[in-house]
Design a protein around this motif. Structure first.
Motif, mmCIF file in Angstrom:
data_model
loop_
_atom_site.group_PDB
_atom_site.id
_atom_site.type_symbol
_atom_site.label_atom_id
_atom_site.label_comp_id
_atom_site.label_asym_id
_atom_site.label_seq_id
_atom_site.Cartn_x
_atom_site.Cartn_y
_atom_site.Cartn_z
ATOM 1 N N GLN A 1 0.873 -1.158 -0.117
ATOM 2 C CA GLN A 1 -0.057 -0.010 0.160
ATOM 3 C C GLN A 1 0.848 1.206 0.097
ATOM 4 O O GLN A 1 1.671 1.344 0.799
ATOM 5 N N PRO A 2 0.368 2.120 -0.893
ATOM 6 C CA PRO A 2 1.418 3.321 -0.997
ATOM 7 C C PRO A 2 1.413 4.485 0.126
ATOM 8 O O PRO A 2 0.166 4.443 0.835
ATOM 9 N N ILE A 3 2.497 4.879 0.596
ATOM 10 C CA ILE A 3 2.738 6.096 1.573
ATOM 11 C C ILE A 3 3.183 7.195 0.908
ATOM 12 O O ILE A 3 4.279 7.119 0.298
ATOM 13 N N THR B 1 5.556 16.887 -1.361
ATOM 14 C CA THR B 1 5.916 16.593 -2.840
ATOM 15 C C THR B 1 4.909 15.801 -3.692
ATOM 16 O O THR B 1 5.072 15.781 -4.790
ATOM 17 N N ASN B 2 3.881 15.364 -3.004
ATOM 18 C CA ASN B 2 2.938 14.701 -3.399
ATOM 19 C C ASN B 2 3.237 13.615 -4.297
ATOM 20 O O ASN B 2 3.151 13.328 -5.506
ATOM 21 N N THR B 3 4.385 12.693 -3.851
ATOM 22 C CA THR B 3 4.987 11.622 -4.371
ATOM 23 C C THR B 3 4.889 10.324 -3.468
ATOM 24 O O THR B 3 4.779 10.454 -2.239
ATOM 25 N N ILE B 4 5.217 9.267 -4.106
ATOM 26 C CA ILE B 4 5.410 7.945 -3.296
ATOM 27 C C ILE B 4 6.512 7.824 -2.391
ATOM 28 O O ILE B 4 7.677 7.983 -2.978
ATOM 29 N N LEU C 1 3.653 12.482 6.249
ATOM 30 C CA LEU C 1 3.156 11.659 5.331
ATOM 31 C C LEU C 1 1.782 11.207 5.645
ATOM 32 O O LEU C 1 1.045 11.509 6.546
ATOM 33 N N ALA C 2 1.268 10.476 4.360
ATOM 34 C CA ALA C 2 -0.128 10.088 4.496
ATOM 35 C C ALA C 2 -0.216 8.579 3.963
ATOM 36 O O ALA C 2 0.405 8.147 3.117
ATOM 37 N N GLN C 3 -1.451 7.906 4.381
ATOM 38 C CA GLN C 3 -1.488 6.361 3.844
ATOM 39 C C GLN C 3 -3.061 6.370 4.041
ATOM 40 O O GLN C 3 -3.701 6.568 4.955
#
Length: 351
Positions: A127-129, A134-137, A334-336
């Protein structure tokens, strides 16, 4: 001296032999006799509550009992059994080996888990974090699944339920860590990989985590790209033991993360003592945080403590743009969550 938990374990035998069945009351023995008769199993009554049964295969018989007949809790708890490959002299030490039907059922779960681990039937979903600025993975959380013969998945709640019932947390936790590393290497992931571990499954970090560290080195992972994440942190009673595990990971160059911060009463105290590199704020705090004033207060308090101690803040369980906007505004790094993507066998490469 090696840790006993690291040794090989023996599966539940499927040999033929004699089953000594002891029932708490005669009525339960009557039910057992009815079952044995229907299954054409040869038996002999020792007395009104005790039965000798001659069975072809222990594991298959117990599995049949648990899945097709004896579903009541009374039966599972009040019928005890002892398997003997041949008739033995029944001493007290032999009788101590008697197990309830529920205990045998737990052993069958362990049997299935042994097969999954030994046959390499674990796989990892990612699952990406997201890096909010930067709105990147930023990386991926690796989530292990079991694979059935038909290709369908067995989810962690069942896998770890079997492991807890069969005292196999160490084996499953180790297999999950190694599977996560191997799968990330196969998928050519160069971002950070979050790998879960249960601290109560680890006894001596330098010994129990040796194979994990060796696999990471063998697969040429940059240590700073591996983040070991504590799960079930609110259930940890021995903080000093947990700290020794985190210190060991850090000494090897890895990062560590604390999961579900905000869900347990001891979370803030744990932050001060453990000083992780990353804190993951519990999804229950994030749920509707744009409108829930109490959750907003908890979130802000955690962020303040984290920022004062150079700890990265990850908001977990984001499903709505409004939740993301609030967390970003109030200092999350960070967000997930499903808002960005669900766990999948093939890691998402772009947003």
């Amino acid at each position: 001296m090696s840790c006993q938990k690291c040794q090989n374990i023996q599966p539940l035998t499927n040999k033929s032999g004699n089953l000594l069945i002891s029932c708490a009351v005669a009525e339960l023995a009557d039910i057992m006799v009815e079952y044995l008769t229907k299954r054409n199993i040869v038996y002999e009554l020792e007395d009104k509550r005790t039965i000798w049964a001659n069975i072809d295969t222990l594991a298959d018989t117990i599995s049949d009992m648990c899945t097709t007949h004896f579903t009541s809790k009374v039966l599972r708890d009040d019928v005890k059994m002892l398997f003997l490959e041949s008739f033995e002299t029944l001493t007290a030490s032999v009788l101590i080996r008697m197990k309830t039907l529920q205990q045998y059922k737990d052993l069958l779960g362990s049997q299935k888990l042994i097969e999954i681990i030994e046959d390499g039937l674990l796989t990892t979903h990612f699952q990406p974090i997201i890096d909010i600025k930067t709105n990147t993975i930023y990386g991926y959380e690796s989530l292990v699944r079991g694979v059935k013969d038909d290709g369908s998945l067995i989810y962690p709640d069942k896998l770890f339920g079997w492991a807890k019932d069969g005292d196999m947390l160490f084996y499953l936790d180790r297999a999950c860590r190694e599977t996560s590393l191997k799968t990330a290497a196969v998928k050519n992931i160069h971002a950070k990989v979050f790998i879960n571990f249960i601290p109560t499954a680890i006894y001596d970090p330098s010994h129990c985590l040796q194979s994990t560290v060796e696999w990471a080195k063998q697969l040429d992972f940059d240590p700073k790209n591996i983040i070991f994440e504590v799960v079930e942190s609110e259930h940890v009673a021995d903080l000093e033991h947990l700290k020794s595990i985190l210190d060991f990971y850090k000494s090897q160059g890895y990062m560590v993360a604390l999961d579900d911060v905000g869900s347990g009463y001891a979370s803030l105290n744990m932050l001060a003592k453990l000083r992780p590199d990353i804190v993951k704020i519990d999804r229950e705090i994030i749920d509707s945080i744009d409108t829930n004033k109490m959750n907003q207060s908890i979130f802000k308090a955690i962020v303040q403590i984290a920022k004062e101690n150079d700890i990265i803040v990850l908001a977990e369980g984001i499903e709505r743009a409004e939740e993301l906007a609030f967390c970003a505004k109030e200092g999350a790094d960070l967000a997930q969550g499903y808002y960005f993507g669900k766990p999948s066998a093939e890691p998402r490469r772009k947003l």
